[in-house]
Write an enzyme that holds these catalytic residues in place. Structure first.
Site, PDB file in Angstrom:
ATOM      1  N   ASP A   1      -4.785  -0.155   8.373  1.00 57.44           N
ATOM      2  CA  ASP A   1      -4.636  -1.499   7.787  1.00 57.44           C
ATOM      3  C   ASP A   1      -3.624  -2.288   8.625  1.00 57.44           C
ATOM      4  OD1 ASP A   1      -5.063  -3.549   5.956  1.00 57.44           O
ATOM      5  OD2 ASP A   1      -3.515  -2.835   4.582  1.00 57.44           O
TER       6      ASP A   1
ATOM      7  N   HIS B   1      -9.141  -0.654   5.532  1.00 61.87           N
ATOM      8  CA  HIS B   1      -9.112  -1.829   4.658  1.00 61.87           C
ATOM      9  C   HIS B   1      -9.702  -3.050   5.377  1.00 61.87           C
ATOM     10  CE1 HIS B   1      -6.765  -4.780   1.905  1.00 61.87           C
ATOM     11  NE2 HIS B   1      -7.826  -4.316   1.270  1.00 61.87           N
TER      12      HIS B   1
ATOM     13  N   HIS C   1      -5.618  -6.870  13.026  1.00 62.64           N
ATOM     14  CA  HIS C   1      -7.048  -7.077  12.791  1.00 62.64           C
ATOM     15  C   HIS C   1      -7.777  -7.639  14.003  1.00 62.64           C
ATOM     16  CE1 HIS C   1      -6.311  -5.655   8.942  1.00 62.64           C
ATOM     17  NE2 HIS C   1      -6.970  -6.524   8.197  1.00 62.64           N
TER      18      HIS C   1
ATOM     19  N   SER D   1       0.830  -1.214   0.000  1.00 65.59           N
ATOM     20  CA  SER D   1       0.000   0.000   0.000  1.00 65.59           C
ATOM     21  C   SER D   1       0.858   1.254   0.000  1.00 65.59           C
ATOM     22  CB  SER D   1      -0.965  -0.001   1.181  1.00 65.59           C
ATOM     23  OG  SER D   1      -0.276  -0.214   2.389  1.00 65.59           O
TER      24      SER D   1
ATOM     25  N   ASP E   1       4.702   0.607  11.296  1.00 69.02           N
ATOM     26  CA  ASP E   1       4.582  -0.841  11.507  1.00 69.02           C
ATOM     27  C   ASP E   1       5.711  -1.273  12.439  1.00 69.02           C
ATOM     28  OD1 ASP E   1       4.449  -3.756  11.158  1.00 69.02           O
ATOM     29  OD2 ASP E   1       3.384  -3.372   9.289  1.00 69.02           O
TER      30      ASP E   1
END
Ligand code: MG
Length: 207
Positions: free
Chosen positions: A135, A163, A138, A46, A65
């Site tokens: 993103d 996302h 999750h 991305s 990240d």
């Protein structure tokens, strides 16, 4: 590079082509208004599209990240990729791949990697953003933390992009949908058309 050239680069990632194109277009629209920021760099897929969008207007993408892989990417889990394990440490390390992606696309001048957890990066953040792309992890806790930490930094008229939104629980995890619905319920955001599992919201002007 053109969008199609970026798409052809050999970069690991989990994004459909039509979602990538939409992300690129949202980036092009937002980047002239200020810096963009993404949570969940992984191997840089991305960042190709948002980074190139920023580069074209002289802008910048911050890409956060910890690069140790999310929960579902650890050994034994569904999205584990043995190639991502650093043999020296036995740990997942996607940062090497991320740097290679930036080099391949000549984006080192437009993308700033931030190698830490999003909640740590957020502790002293004060720069208004034109676009935040969520993103990252999750799990409900990870997704909600990213939303709480970062959505408030989006400028009026700026974009919040999420996302992996699945409205059918059988099709995928529900944490991204949960934060998307939290954002809608806040009344602060105008809903833009969805593309695949990519949701986009525009911050309303103050009433
Ligand atoms: Mg994703």
């Amino acid at each position: 590079m053109t969008f199609d050239e970026l798409l052809r680069l050999p970069v690991k990632g989990f994004m459909e082509d039509h979602e990538a194109r939409r992300l690129f277009e949202l980036g092009l629209a937002a980047a002239p208004l200020g810096p963009c920021l993404e949570i969940g760099s992984y191997c840089g897929k991305s960042a190709l599209f948002l980074g190139e969008a920023c580069r074209r207007s002289g802008g910048i993408l911050f890409s956060i990240d910890h690069h140790r892989g999310s929960e579902e990417q650890q050994p034994g889990e569904a999205y584990h990729d043995p190639e991502l394990v650093d043999p020296a440490t036995g740990l997942v390390d996607t940062f090497r791949f991320f740097r290679r992606t930036l080099d391949l696309a000549d984006l080192t001048g437009a993308v700033v990697p931030i190698v830490t957890q999003s909640r740590v990066a957020a502790r002293a953040w004060a720069t208004p953003l034109s676009l935040v792309f969520i993103d990252g992890g999750h799990t409900f806790e990870a997704a909600e933390t990213d939303y709480v930490c970062w959505s408030g930094h989006v400028k009026q008229g700026g974009l919040l992009v999420i996302h992996d939104i699945f409205f059918d629980p059988a099709a995928g995890g529900q944490a991204p949908r949960h934060v998307y619905e939290l954002a809608l319920a806040s009344g602060l955001w105008e809903e833009l058309p969805m593309t695949g599992t990519l949701g986009a919201l525009r911050r309303r002007p103050a009433a």
